[in-house]
Scaffold this active site. Structure first.
Site, short mmCIF file in Angstrom:
data_model
loop_
_atom_site.label_atom_id
_atom_site.label_comp_id
_atom_site.label_asym_id
_atom_site.label_seq_id
_atom_site.Cartn_x
_atom_site.Cartn_y
_atom_site.Cartn_z
N LYS A 1 5.00 -4.86 -3.99
CA LYS A 1 6.46 -4.75 -3.97
C LYS A 1 7.04 -5.00 -2.59
O LYS A 1 8.02 -5.69 -2.43
CB LYS A 1 6.85 -3.36 -4.45
N CYS B 1 0.85 -1.18 0.00
CA CYS B 1 0.00 0.00 0.00
C CYS B 1 0.89 1.24 0.00
O CYS B 1 1.94 1.26 0.64
CB CYS B 1 -0.95 0.10 1.17
C1 F6R Z 1 10.50 -11.53 -6.01
C2 F6R Z 1 10.54 -10.54 -4.97
C3 F6R Z 1 10.17 -10.93 -3.59
C4 F6R Z 1 11.06 -10.18 -2.58
C5 F6R Z 1 10.63 -10.49 -1.15
C6 F6R Z 1 11.52 -9.77 -0.14
O1 F6R Z 1 10.88 -11.02 -7.26
O2 F6R Z 1 10.85 -9.40 -5.22
O3 F6R Z 1 10.23 -12.30 -3.40
O4 F6R Z 1 12.37 -10.57 -2.76
O5 F6R Z 1 9.31 -10.09 -0.96
O6 F6R Z 1 11.48 -8.39 -0.35
P1 F6R Z 1 12.62 -7.43 0.11
O7 F6R Z 1 13.82 -7.71 -0.71
O8 F6R Z 1 12.09 -6.05 -0.13
O9 F6R Z 1 12.86 -7.71 1.57
#
Ligand code: F6R
Length: 605
Positions: free
Chosen positions: A600, A2
């Site tokens: 994301k 969000c």
């Molecule tokens: C896959 C992807 C997710 C993140 C995961 C951890 O392409 O981006 O699997 O790697 O949600 O996110 P971060 O790196 O932001 O801790």
């Protein structure tokens, strides 16, 4: 997860506020909305769909006013409906709020308010809080006091921004375990759930800490502690991200653009001062145990790193998925090295908290400046990859892997695992890698596209590799699943014969990550598995290095890459697999930058 944005200005901000949630759309894209104060009354527009879809109906960018809040949602409490979208209004239409996170005791407050006749339009925890505000204001007749009194009644983790018709000049913001930042402009101020909310307008940012609230005006801001109301002095950060890197720059999707950013991302990763890398290597060397941790792609980055630590430093450190980290009996003095692009991932953050409570030292490789994880660990490496907008991680994951190789190399040197000459040779390999990646991206993209096109109909894939190519295969399979919605399973190539071989038939496609032939043991083992699939009528596709005739003979289709050092070879295959998934998804017409059901940064458990 969000996106929140708020602006206080002296001029009309409708267009800017709309742009800011468009820049946050990767954080959630099932519904969105804006609330602005216009001639003393709150104007609220919201609906389901992506930002542009909602704008086409609601004309968000044409809203008028100089103060407003906006939100783009990834549903947690309550389904994807117009009522559940943010902002939420109080029953008397005097308060509007946007909210990230979870109010854990909302149900009991809701029942109490319902008992007093409040009628709720949505199923969200957010609407409960906005009506608490109305109730508190009736009691205190003072906005700041009402805000604090309402906050005192809620539990959970959240960031909230409030706009009220009772104060046309200020936004009221609070942060508790869900990120919130201020942007300081020239005659205007901003608030956002991450930097992208205001990066287009200002580079001066303040990161709020847990338990702080802000009264944010056009020229002024007051940050206080929730508990004591004491004023807090904060450091203003100068954000050095290049704005252009957050634009699509002529590419059809952020994913492709971010893959093509990779040479630059690698250069940045190489520029990280050696002292920072050495500090982490020394922490690891001095700790009785070390654990590598991440989740999703970052777990796979940790798993790839595991092999590098083993090969370069002769040390085995377990890689764990953050959501399963509680299985580890961490002891005082142990070291936990976490990976997180966003620096906000709930599972990783809570596992770091758990490790810290047990007395462990913590470090992290993070991309987003000022993020929670970057601030909470004992030692951080900011990877400097620039904004990664596509939900699917490519350049950030690659840079993290590269940085982890640098750490493993330093640890190896510290432990005298190789001569200075060999060390320097490895450094030269790392330094030259970005140029090779540039060349490969340009030369291979058409070819990879053709193979992806010819196989995009495939519904079941096995991605197979030996040694470090095994976690490269699992990471690549995750990319394929995320962006194409097709099934891809990553597996050690040697594991195949222990069960999965029964699935082999022509429709089952196996993508092999073939090491360079000079890595004889790994190469031989991979070739054996390729033959096992081929003999049983399965379809074999290989990502391999030029001149590898045995692998070529075993594969019905081959992507041949230029020879590269043993150190960088797995990374080059990882990049090609990202591209392969991208083109398959393109052919299938998927929503590449915002795949269904994903967001994301996952800040909930
Ligand atoms: C896959 C992807 C997710 C993140 C995961 C951890 O392409 O981006 O699997 O790697 O949600 O996110 P971060 O790196 O932001 O801790």
């Amino acid at each position: 997860m969000c996106g929140i944005s708020g602006i206080v200005h002296s001029e009309n901000i409708g267009r800017n506020l709309f742009n800011s949630i468009r820049n946050l759309e990767y954080r959630g894209y099932d519904s969105c909305g804006m609330a602005m104060l216009q001639q003393g009354a709150l104007d609220l527009r919201k609906n389901v769909g992506g930002i542009d879809e909602v704008n086409a109906v609601e004309k968000l960018d044409q809203m008028q006013g100089s103060i407003g809040i906006a939100h783009t949602r990834w549903a947690t409490h309550g389904g994807v409906t117009q009522e559940n979208a943010h902002p939420h209004l109080s029953a008397d239409n005097k308060f509007a709020i946007v909210h990230n996170g979870i109010i854990s005791n909302y149900q009991q407050i809701r029942e109490r308010l319902q008992g007093q006749g409040v009628v709720f339009e949505s199923l969200t925890d957010t609407e409960v809080f906005v009506n608490l505000l109305e109730e508190s204001y009736a009691e205190f007749n003072d906005l700041e006091q009402a805000f604090l009194a309402a906050l005192a009644q809620i539990e959970g983790s959240f960031s909230i921004v409030m706009l009220s018709a009772y104060d046309p000049d200020h936004l009221y913001c609070v942060k508790k375990e869900s990120p919130l930042l201020l942007g300081l402009g020239d005659g205007c101020n901003y608030v956002g759930s991450d930097l992208n909310a205001f990066l287009e307008y200002t580079r001066q940012a303040i990161v709020l800490d847990d338990g702080e609230y802000v009264v944010l005006g056009q020229q002024d801001y007051r940050i206080r502690k929730l508990q004591t109301r004491e004023l807090v002095e904060k450091t203003v950060l100068q954000i050095d991200w290049d704005l252009e890197t957050s634009k699509k720059g002529g590419f059809s999707h952020y994913m492709l653009k971010e893959i093509f950013d990779e040479p630059q991302t690698l250069r940045q990763a190489m520029k990280i001062p050696l002292e920072q890398i050495s500090t982490i290597a020394e922490m690891i060397a001095g700790a009785p145990h070390c654990y590598l941790m991440g989740v999703g792609t970052t777990y796979y980055v940790a798993s790839i790193s595991q092999y590098y630590f083993s090969n370069l430093a002769d040390r085995y450190y377990p890689a764990l998925s953050s959501d399963e980290f509680s299985v580890v009996s961490v002891e005082s003095g142990d070291m936990v090295l976490a990976l997180s692009q966003s620096g906000e991932t709930y599972d990783t953050k809570t596992s770091l908290e758990y490790a810290q409570k047990k007395g462990a030292q913590t470090a992290a490789v993070v991309n987003v400046m000022g993020s929670t994880i970057s601030m909470m660990v004992d030692q951080v490496i900011m990877q400097g990859s620039g904004p990664e907008i596509c939900v699917v991680s490519t350049k950030a994951a690659l840079a993290q892997t590269f940085i982890m190789i640098r750490v493993a190399l330093e640890l190896g040197r510290l432990k005298s695992q190789f001569t200075q000459k060999i060390y320097e040779g490895h450094q030269t390999d790392l330094e030259g890698f970005s140029t090779l990646v540039e060349q490969v991206l340009n030369e291979q993209s058409g070819f990879v596209r053709n193979i992806a096109r010819s196989t995009s109909h495939v519904e079941h894939w096995l991605f197979l590799g030996c040694g470090v190519y095994y976690p490269v295969a699992t990471e690549s399979a995750l990319k394929m699943k995320e962006v194409t919605y097709q099934h891809a399973e990553g597996m050690p190539a040697g594991f195949l014969k222990h069960g999965t071989l029964s699935m082999v038939e022509p429709s089952l496609h196996c993508l092999f990550f073939v090491p360079p032939p000079e890595q004889k043991n790994l190469h031989d083992r991979t070739l054996i598995a390729m033959e096992q699939v081929k003999t049983r009528g399965g379809t074999v596709i290989g990502i391999m290095f030029q001149g590898d005739q045995r692998a070529q003979a075993a594969a019905s289709q081959a992507i041949q890459l230029p020879r590269v050092s043993k150190l960088c070879a797995p990374l080059l295959q990882m990049i090609i697999a990202q591209m392969f998934s991208y083109y398959a998804a393109l052919d299938l017409g998927r929503n590449i930058d915002k795949p269904r059901n994903l967001a994301k940064s996952v800040t909930v458990g």
